[in-house]
Design a protein around this motif. Structure first.
Motif, PDB file in Angstrom:
ATOM      1  N   PHE A 124      48.817  76.040  54.882  1.00 14.57           N
ATOM      2  CA  PHE A 124      47.596  75.708  54.140  1.00 14.57           C
ATOM      3  C   PHE A 124      46.494  76.743  54.408  1.00 14.57           C
ATOM      4  CE2 PHE A 124      43.615  73.317  53.561  1.00 14.57           C
ATOM      5  CZ  PHE A 124      43.782  72.985  52.226  1.00 14.57           C
ATOM      6  N   LEU A 163      44.830  79.427  51.882  1.00 17.93           N
ATOM      7  CA  LEU A 163      43.373  79.499  51.641  1.00 17.93           C
ATOM      8  C   LEU A 163      42.861  80.924  51.780  1.00 17.93           C
ATOM      9  CD1 LEU A 163      41.763  76.397  53.423  1.00 17.93           C
ATOM     10  CD2 LEU A 163      41.891  76.838  50.987  1.00 17.93           C
ATOM     11  N   PRO A 167      42.381  80.434  41.024  1.00 19.47           N
ATOM     12  CA  PRO A 167      41.421  79.389  41.438  1.00 19.47           C
ATOM     13  C   PRO A 167      41.586  79.048  42.911  1.00 19.47           C
ATOM     14  CG  PRO A 167      42.617  78.735  39.460  1.00 19.47           C
ATOM     15  CD  PRO A 167      43.249  79.997  39.938  1.00 19.47           C
ATOM     16  N   PHE A 168      40.492  78.782  43.541  1.00 18.97           N
ATOM     17  CA  PHE A 168      40.524  78.521  44.991  1.00 18.97           C
ATOM     18  C   PHE A 168      41.402  77.297  45.288  1.00 18.97           C
ATOM     19  CE2 PHE A 168      38.676  77.584  49.200  1.00 18.97           C
ATOM     20  CZ  PHE A 168      38.729  78.857  49.723  1.00 18.97           C
ATOM     21  N   GLY A 169      42.373  77.466  46.183  1.00 14.49           N
ATOM     22  CA  GLY A 169      43.278  76.378  46.538  1.00 14.49           C
ATOM     23  C   GLY A 169      44.653  76.509  45.910  1.00 14.49           C
ATOM     24  N   LEU A 227      47.795  75.147  48.184  1.00 17.29           N
ATOM     25  CA  LEU A 227      48.652  73.997  47.845  1.00 17.29           C
ATOM     26  C   LEU A 227      50.110  74.427  47.682  1.00 17.29           C
ATOM     27  CD1 LEU A 227      46.363  71.922  45.472  1.00 17.29           C
ATOM     28  CD2 LEU A 227      47.023  71.391  47.813  1.00 17.29           C
ATOM     29  N   LEU A 275      51.577  75.028  51.097  1.00 17.73           N
ATOM     30  CA  LEU A 275      51.755  73.756  51.813  1.00 17.73           C
ATOM     31  C   LEU A 275      52.988  73.017  51.292  1.00 17.73           C
ATOM     32  CD1 LEU A 275      50.620  71.771  53.877  1.00 17.73           C
ATOM     33  CD2 LEU A 275      49.167  70.816  52.091  1.00 17.73           C
ATOM     34  N   LYS A 282      53.328  56.410  57.397  1.00 16.63           N
ATOM     35  CA  LYS A 282      53.065  57.813  57.763  1.00 16.63           C
ATOM     36  C   LYS A 282      53.136  58.717  56.527  1.00 16.63           C
ATOM     37  CE  LYS A 282      54.531  61.018  61.374  1.00 16.63           C
ATOM     38  NZ  LYS A 282      55.644  61.354  62.244  1.00 16.63           N
ATOM     39  N   PHE A 295      50.290  60.774  54.704  1.00 13.17           N
ATOM     40  CA  PHE A 295      50.422  62.217  54.413  1.00 13.17           C
ATOM     41  C   PHE A 295      50.139  62.532  52.944  1.00 13.17           C
ATOM     42  CE2 PHE A 295      52.476  66.306  53.967  1.00 13.17           C
ATOM     43  CZ  PHE A 295      52.019  66.944  55.126  1.00 13.17           C
ATOM     44  N   LEU A 345      47.255  64.869  51.473  1.00 14.43           N
ATOM     45  CA  LEU A 345      47.524  65.953  50.512  1.00 14.43           C
ATOM     46  C   LEU A 345      46.658  65.826  49.267  1.00 14.43           C
ATOM     47  CD1 LEU A 345      49.643  68.221  50.828  1.00 14.43           C
ATOM     48  CD2 LEU A 345      51.076  66.970  49.223  1.00 14.43           C
ATOM     49  N   LEU A 390      43.135  66.705  50.094  1.00 14.81           N
ATOM     50  CA  LEU A 390      42.969  68.167  50.160  1.00 14.81           C
ATOM     51  C   LEU A 390      42.860  68.772  48.762  1.00 14.81           C
ATOM     52  CD1 LEU A 390      45.446  69.294  52.960  1.00 14.81           C
ATOM     53  CD2 LEU A 390      42.978  69.571  52.948  1.00 14.81           C
ATOM     54  N   ALA A 391      43.755  68.322  47.893  1.00 15.43           N
ATOM     55  CA  ALA A 391      43.735  68.823  46.513  1.00 15.43           C
ATOM     56  C   ALA A 391      42.403  68.498  45.854  1.00 15.43           C
ATOM     57  CB  ALA A 391      44.903  68.223  45.734  1.00 15.43           C
ATOM     58  N   LEU A 413      39.686  70.736  47.190  1.00 16.45           N
ATOM     59  CA  LEU A 413      39.801  72.086  46.601  1.00 16.45           C
ATOM     60  C   LEU A 413      39.304  72.102  45.162  1.00 16.45           C
ATOM     61  CD1 LEU A 413      43.274  73.100  48.069  1.00 16.45           C
ATOM     62  CD2 LEU A 413      41.067  74.075  48.672  1.00 16.45           C
ATOM     63  N   ASP A 455      36.167  74.213  43.585  1.00 18.37           N
ATOM     64  CA  ASP A 455      36.224  75.003  42.342  1.00 18.37           C
ATOM     65  C   ASP A 455      35.178  74.526  41.342  1.00 18.37           C
ATOM     66  OD1 ASP A 455      38.088  76.968  42.751  1.00 18.37           O
ATOM     67  OD2 ASP A 455      39.794  75.676  42.300  1.00 18.37           O
TER      68      ASP A 455
END
Lengths: 104, 273
Positions: A61, A65, A74-76, A80, A83, B10, B14, B18, B21-22, B25, B29
């Motif tokens: 990850f 980045l 695009p950022f990410g 992704l 990951l 778990k 997770f 995820l 996080l997406a 991000l 943007d």
């Protein structure tokens, strides 16, 4: 504490690999076709790591980045992708392949 | 069951992580924060990037120079080879040009109408006798005894010996050479024999005493014996040796050909007898 230290060191390595590739190797015509060094490093970590460790996932990850920061995507985007790729590798290794990692 | 439930929770955790996080991000943007992050990273990296960029340029420049030296050397060798090829081509074309000019001369004189000719080049001279070597032989249809002339219709000599790829031509001045000749005069026919004396000298012998010959008269071949076509130029009389004691007159003849200028010759393979 040990894991955090690892993450910082690996992040720095990935960072320097990206800088090295984008600023130094780019001058050499033959080396322009080299695969991305950061990707190779992350894949290497994912394969080499023990199945129950999570450092490679975090590094994928973070590496993604860092690559995002230097790319026009695009950022990410890479974060992704890295990951998810790392997750798939780990899953495949745990499910189908048993690797004997020497401790030497 | 408990373990499975734990594993499930778990995985759910997770997946949530995820997704979070997406989402983060996407938010970055969406809010345009990515440009700020990139800018900050560039600012930190730029000194190191500058150094790496400069070193990359220098190293590449150095390697390029080494590579170019090798290429220049290779290119130079190629050009040298090409140059040699072109020189050889020029030499060949010059030779063809010379041959072409010779053939033009021959055509202008209408030699091809009178004789069946074969063009040959002089390749050497016997150092001990007046014998030339030409680059055509029996493979080209040359036989012993064939007359050899210049494009100007000057008789050089006879083919003395034939090999598959080359022939020896005995010049008129060769000591063994003996040719029936006559002075080219309007009113009377003065026939004699042109004898080779060696060293490019010819003597016109067996001239009857009652015949008047002068220096400057031209000597040509006769058809006597059918060895030569008629009226091939042999040479010019340069000196008449008159003697009342001898039964015949003798004259010194200057050959009409110059050995230094002999290059392309014609061998007469057939002529009207």
């Amino acid at each position: 504490m040990m894991a955090l230290k690892k993450i910082i060191v690996f992040s720095l390595i990935i960072y320097f690999l990206i800088l090295f590739q984008t600023s130094f190797l780019v001058h050499f015509v033959l080396l322009r076709y080299l695969p991305n060094l950061a990707v190779i490093f992350v894949l290497f970590l994912s394969i080499r790591e023990k199945p129950d460790e999570k450092t490679a996932l975090i590094m994928s990850f973070v590496g993604g980045l860092l690559l995002d920061a230097f790319s026009a995507k695009p950022f990410g985007f890479y974060a992704l992708i890295f990951l998810i790729t790392s997750l798939i590798i780990k899953f495949l290794l745990r499910k189908y392949i048993r690797l004997e990692i020497s401790k030497a | 069951m408990i373990k499975s439930g734990f594993q499930l929770s778990k995985r759910i955790k997770f997946a949530i992580l995820l997704a979070a996080l997406a989402a983060i991000l996407l938010m970055i943007d969406y809010l345009g924060l990515d440009s700020r992050i990139k800018n900050a990273l560039f600012s930190v990296s730029s000194p190191l990037q500058n150094i790496l960029w400069e070193q990359g340029q220098k190293t590449n420049s150095f390697l390029e120079t080494i590579r170019e030296i090798g290429e220049i050397k290779k290119r130079s060798e190629e050009l040298e080879l090409k140059n040699q090829e072109l020189k050889a081509e020029i030499a060949r074309l010059n030779e063809l040009k010379g041959e072409n000019e010779t053939l033009r001369k021959a055509l202008n004189l209408g030699l091809e109408k009178e004789f069946q000719l074969l063009m040959a080049n002089v390749t050497g001279k016997d150092p001990f006798s007046d014998v030339l070597l030409i680059d055509k032989g029996s493979d080209n249809g040359i036989t012993v005894g064939s007359p050899v002339i210049t494009p100007e219709k000057v008789l050089i000599g006879l083919v003395q010996e034939v090999f598959p790829g080359f022939s020896r031509v005995s010049l008129l001045s060769d000591k063994k050479s003996l040719v029936s000749a006559q002075v080219q005069a309007e009113n009377e026919e003065i026939v004699g024999v042109a004898k080779g004396q060696g060293n490019f000298k010819i003597a016109f012998d067996l001239i009857p005493q009652d015949k008047k010959i002068r220096t400057g008269d031209l000597l040509v071949t006769t058809t006597l014996g059918n060895f030569f076509p008629k009226d091939l130029l042999i040479g010019e009389i340069v000196q008449v040796d008159e003697s009342d004691v001898k039964p015949f007159q003798t004259a010194q003849v200057k050959t009409a050909f110059d050995i230094e200028n002999l290059k392309a010759l014609f061998v007469i393979t057939d002529f009207k007898k």
